[in-house]
Design an enzyme around this catalytic site. Structure first.
Site, short mmCIF file in Angstrom:
data_model
loop_
_atom_site.label_atom_id
_atom_site.label_comp_id
_atom_site.label_asym_id
_atom_site.label_seq_id
_atom_site.Cartn_x
_atom_site.Cartn_y
_atom_site.Cartn_z
N HIS A 43 13.91 -62.66 -3.58
CA HIS A 43 14.87 -61.57 -3.66
C HIS A 43 14.91 -60.70 -4.73
CE1 HIS A 43 18.28 -59.36 -2.34
NE2 HIS A 43 19.40 -60.52 -2.33
N HIS A 54 9.33 -57.50 4.33
CA HIS A 54 10.56 -57.42 4.42
C HIS A 54 11.34 -57.93 5.46
CE1 HIS A 54 14.79 -55.73 3.64
NE2 HIS A 54 14.18 -55.56 2.47
N ASP A 65 10.24 -53.80 -4.60
CA ASP A 65 9.72 -54.20 -5.72
C ASP A 65 8.22 -54.16 -6.08
OD1 ASP A 65 12.18 -55.50 -6.43
OD2 ASP A 65 11.89 -57.02 -4.79
N1 ACO Z 1 2.13 -61.90 1.83
C1 ACO Z 1 1.51 -62.43 2.80
N2 ACO Z 1 2.17 -62.88 4.08
C2 ACO Z 1 3.30 -62.62 4.40
C3 ACO Z 1 4.12 -62.00 3.31
C4 ACO Z 1 3.63 -61.58 2.19
N3 ACO Z 1 4.45 -60.86 1.33
N4 ACO Z 1 5.61 -62.02 3.96
C5 ACO Z 1 5.55 -62.60 5.15
N5 ACO Z 1 4.21 -62.83 5.47
C6 ACO Z 1 3.71 -63.43 6.72
C7 ACO Z 1 4.23 -64.80 6.89
O1 ACO Z 1 3.44 -65.78 6.40
C8 ACO Z 1 4.41 -65.03 8.46
O2 ACO Z 1 3.05 -65.22 9.06
P1 ACO Z 1 2.88 -66.23 10.05
O3 ACO Z 1 3.80 -65.31 11.17
O4 ACO Z 1 1.47 -66.20 10.30
O5 ACO Z 1 3.47 -67.46 9.83
C9 ACO Z 1 4.87 -63.42 8.55
O6 ACO Z 1 4.50 -62.69 7.59
C10 ACO Z 1 6.38 -63.33 8.69
O7 ACO Z 1 6.94 -63.94 7.70
P2 ACO Z 1 8.31 -64.45 7.35
O8 ACO Z 1 8.40 -65.11 6.14
O9 ACO Z 1 8.91 -65.12 8.62
O10 ACO Z 1 9.16 -63.01 7.03
P3 ACO Z 1 10.58 -62.85 6.76
O11 ACO Z 1 11.10 -61.57 7.27
O12 ACO Z 1 11.29 -64.30 6.78
O13 ACO Z 1 10.21 -62.69 5.05
C11 ACO Z 1 10.28 -61.83 2.89
C12 ACO Z 1 10.74 -61.66 4.33
C13 ACO Z 1 10.81 -63.09 2.35
C14 ACO Z 1 10.81 -60.47 1.99
C15 ACO Z 1 8.85 -62.11 2.89
O14 ACO Z 1 8.14 -60.90 3.65
C16 ACO Z 1 8.19 -62.18 1.50
O15 ACO Z 1 8.22 -63.65 1.07
N6 ACO Z 1 7.91 -61.20 0.83
C17 ACO Z 1 7.41 -61.68 -0.69
C18 ACO Z 1 8.53 -61.82 -1.61
C19 ACO Z 1 8.99 -60.26 -1.81
O16 ACO Z 1 8.46 -59.35 -2.02
N7 ACO Z 1 10.45 -60.21 -1.89
C20 ACO Z 1 11.03 -59.06 -1.83
C21 ACO Z 1 11.89 -58.56 -0.82
S1 ACO Z 1 13.06 -56.99 -1.10
C22 ACO Z 1 14.05 -57.55 -1.90
O17 ACO Z 1 14.65 -58.48 -1.95
C23 ACO Z 1 14.81 -56.53 -2.76
#
Ligand code: ACO
Length: 429
Positions: free
Chosen positions: A266, A307, A363
C-alpha cells in the site's frame, strides 16, 4: 416481478427468490432468505479481500478503474491538480463543495492555527530510539494524541468531530517533520503560521538556520498532496472505517489507518520502487529484471505497477510524471529516472503486463520526486499519510452520519474440526 431484480433458483429446493438490484448491487443480507430449511443459516457470499463487495455508500471519491478516472466530489483530479491547492481540495473532500473565499480563509486559518503540538508530545517523540522509522513514530504519536484530547471520544457531536478533524489535518505535518528531525538528530522546528500548509511543512523538515521555501518545490508537494488526498475504499480507508465503526475516537482510528498504509503493498510501495530501481541500477539491466519478474511466479513484483482498481494508467501517475521535470530542474535530475522510464517502456510493451492490465500506479514516480526534493525513503509513507488524513477523516465522518452503518463484523466459513470433547493431557497420544 420488480424490474430491477435478480431471480435466483435454488437447485437444492427448486424454490426461486427475487432479489432487488439497487445501484448495480444486491444486498448480501437479501441472500440470507435462501435456505434449505428453517435451521439453515441462509446463503452468504465469500469474498476474501472484498474484491467484489461494496462496504458502504459514499459521495466522496469516484474511480473508474477501466477508464483511468478519478474524481473528488465530482471534480476531475486533473482539474483540481491544475487549478486548486491542497487545502482547498481538502475542504472540498470534507465538506462536499468548493469553499467561497470567506470559507476558504476561515478553513486555512483553522488548519494553520492547529499546527502546534502540546510540549509533552516533544518528550514522547524524543524517547523513540535514534533510528526509529518515522512512520512508526507517526503512527504511535497519533494514537497517543487521543490521550491529549479525551473529548475526542464524543464522536456523535458533529462540532466536536470537526474540531478533531482540524486538529489532525494540521498536526500531521508537525508530527511528520518532528519524526524526521528526531531520526537525524536535529532539533524540532516549530510551525511558522505565516507560511502555507506545504511551505510550513518544508521549513519544519529542512530548516537549519535561515530557510527560504522554494516555490517550485512547495507547489510540487502541494500537487502531490492533492493527488493523495483520497482514494475511496482502499486498505487504509477500510481500516479507518472498520476501526472507527467501533466508535473509538478519531486519533485511535487514524493510527490504525496509518498502520495499514505502512505496508509495502500500500503506502510502502514507493519506497519499494526506489529500492527496486537502485537494485536494477542501470537501463541496461532492465530487461534482465523484467524477465526475473515474469518467471518468479508472482514472487518478484514490479513495484509501482498494478492496482486493484485501475486496470489502465493510474491518472495520478500521469500528472506526477509531467510534474517531475519541474522538480528535477530545481534539484537536478534523479539518475534513477532513466531506469524508471526504460522499465515503463519495456513493461508496457510486454505481453505479461499487457495481459494482466498492469500499468504504473501513483507510486511509480512519486518516490523519485520525493528523493529529488531531499526526502529520505523512510519518509515516503509519511508523505502519503499527511494528505490522506483528510480522506480518512472524511470517510469516517461520512460513516458516522450513515444510518446503514454498524460495527464492522464480517462472517467466516468455518472449516475447522467439528465439536469434540476435551481430552486430558495424559490421555493424548
Ligand atoms: N508485478 C508483477 N506482476 C504483478 C504485479 C506487479 N506489480 N501486480 C500484479 N501482478 C500479477 C500477479 O502476479 C497476478 O498474476 P497471475 O494472474 O499470473 O497470478 C496478476 O498480476 C494479478 O495480481 P493480483 O495480486 O491478483 O492483483 P491485485 O489486484 O490483488 O493486486 C496490487 C494489486 C497489490 C497493487 C499489485 O498489483 C501489486 O502488488 N503491485 C505492486 C505493489 C504496488 O505498487 N502497490 C501500490 C498500489 S497503489 C497504492 O496503494 C497507493
Amino acid at each position: 416481478m420488480a424490474e430491477d431484480s435478480l431471480t435466483i433458483v435454488d437447485n437444492r429446493t427448486g424454490k426461486s427468490y427475487q432479489v432487488p438490484i439497487e445501484h448495480g448491487t444486491i444486498k448480501a443480507l437479501d441472500l440470507r432468505k435462501i435456505k434449505v430449511d428453517d435451521d439453515d443459516f441462509g446463503l452468504m457470499t465469500y469474498d476474501p479481500a472484498y474484491t467484489n463487495t461494496a462496504s458502504c455508500k459514499s459521495r466522496i471519491t469516484f474511480i473508474d478503474g477501466d477508464k483511468g478516472i478519478l474524481d473528488y466530489r465530482g471534480y476531475p483530479i486533473e482539474e483540481l491538480a491544475q487549478h486548486s491547492n491542497y487545502l482547498e481540495t481538502a475542504y472540498l473532500i470534507l465538506h462536499g463543495e468548493l469553499p467561497t473565499q470567506a470559507e476558504y480563509d476561515a478553513w486555512a486559518s483553522h488548519i494553520t492555527h492547529h499546527t502546534i503540538v502540546h510540549e509533552n508530545v516533544k518528550g514522547l517523540m524524543g524517547s523513540f530510539r535514534y533510528d526509529a522509522h518515522p512512520m512508526g513514530m507517526l503512527m504511535s504519536t497519533v494514537a497517543a494524541l487521543s490521550t491529549f484530547y479525551p473529548e475526542a471520544k464524543r464522536i456523535h457531536d458533529v462540532q466536536n468531530r470537526r474540531h478533531q478533524i482540524h486538529r489532525l489535518i494540521a498536526k500531521m505535518t508537525t508530527l511528520a517533520a518532528f519524526a524526521y528531525r528526531h531520526s537525524i538528530g536535529l532539533p524540532f522546528v516549530y510551525p511558522d503560521n505565516s507560511l502555507g500548509y506545504c511551505g510550513n511543512f518544508l521549513q519544519m523538515m529542512f530548516s537549519v538556520g535561515k530557510y527560504q521555501v522554494n516555490p517550485v518545490l512547495e507547489r510540487a508537494l502541494d500537487l502531490l498532496f492533492i493527488l493523495h488526498a483520497d482514494h475511496e475504499q482502499n486498505c487504509s480507508t477500510s481500516a479507518m472505517r472498520g476501526v472507527g465503526s467501533s466508535e473509538v475516537d478519531p486519533f485511535s482510528a487514524l493510527a490504525a489507518a496509518i498502520a495499514a498504509l505502512y505496508g509495502p503493498l500500500h503506502g510502502g510501495a514507493n519506497e519499494q520502487v526506489l529500492r527496486m530501481l537502485q537494485e536494477i541500477g542501470s537501463k541496461e539491466r532492465v530487461p534482465e529484471f523484467v524477465k526475473e519478474v515474469k518467471t518468479s511466479g508472482g514472487e518478484v513484483r514490479l513495484m509501482g505497477f498494478g492496482h486493484r482498481v485501475y486496470k489502465n494508467y493510474d491518472p495520478r501517475a500521469k500528472i506526477i510524471k509531467r510534474m517531475a521535470d519541474q522538480v528535477f530542474e530545481v534539484k537536478g535530475r534523479n539518475p534513477l529516472l532513466d531506469v524508471a522510464l526504460e522499465l515503463e517502456r519495456i513493461a508496457l510493451e510486454d505481453e505479461y503486463f499487457v495481459k494482466r492490465k498492469l500499468y504504473p500506479n501513483v507510486d511509480f514516480y512519486s518516490g523519485l520526486i520525493y528523493q529529488a526534493m531531499g526526502f529520505p525513503m523512510s519518509m515516503f509513507p509519511v508523505l502519503f499519510a499527511i494528505p490522506r488524513t483528510v480522506g480518512w477523516l472524511s470517510q469516517w465522518d461520512e460513516m458516522l452520519s450513515d444510518k446503514d452503518q454498524k460495527i464492522a463484523r464480517p462472517r467466516q466459513i468455518y472449516l475447522g474440526p467439528a465439536r469434540r470433547p476435551y481430552v486430558s493431557r495424559d490421555k493424548r497420544g
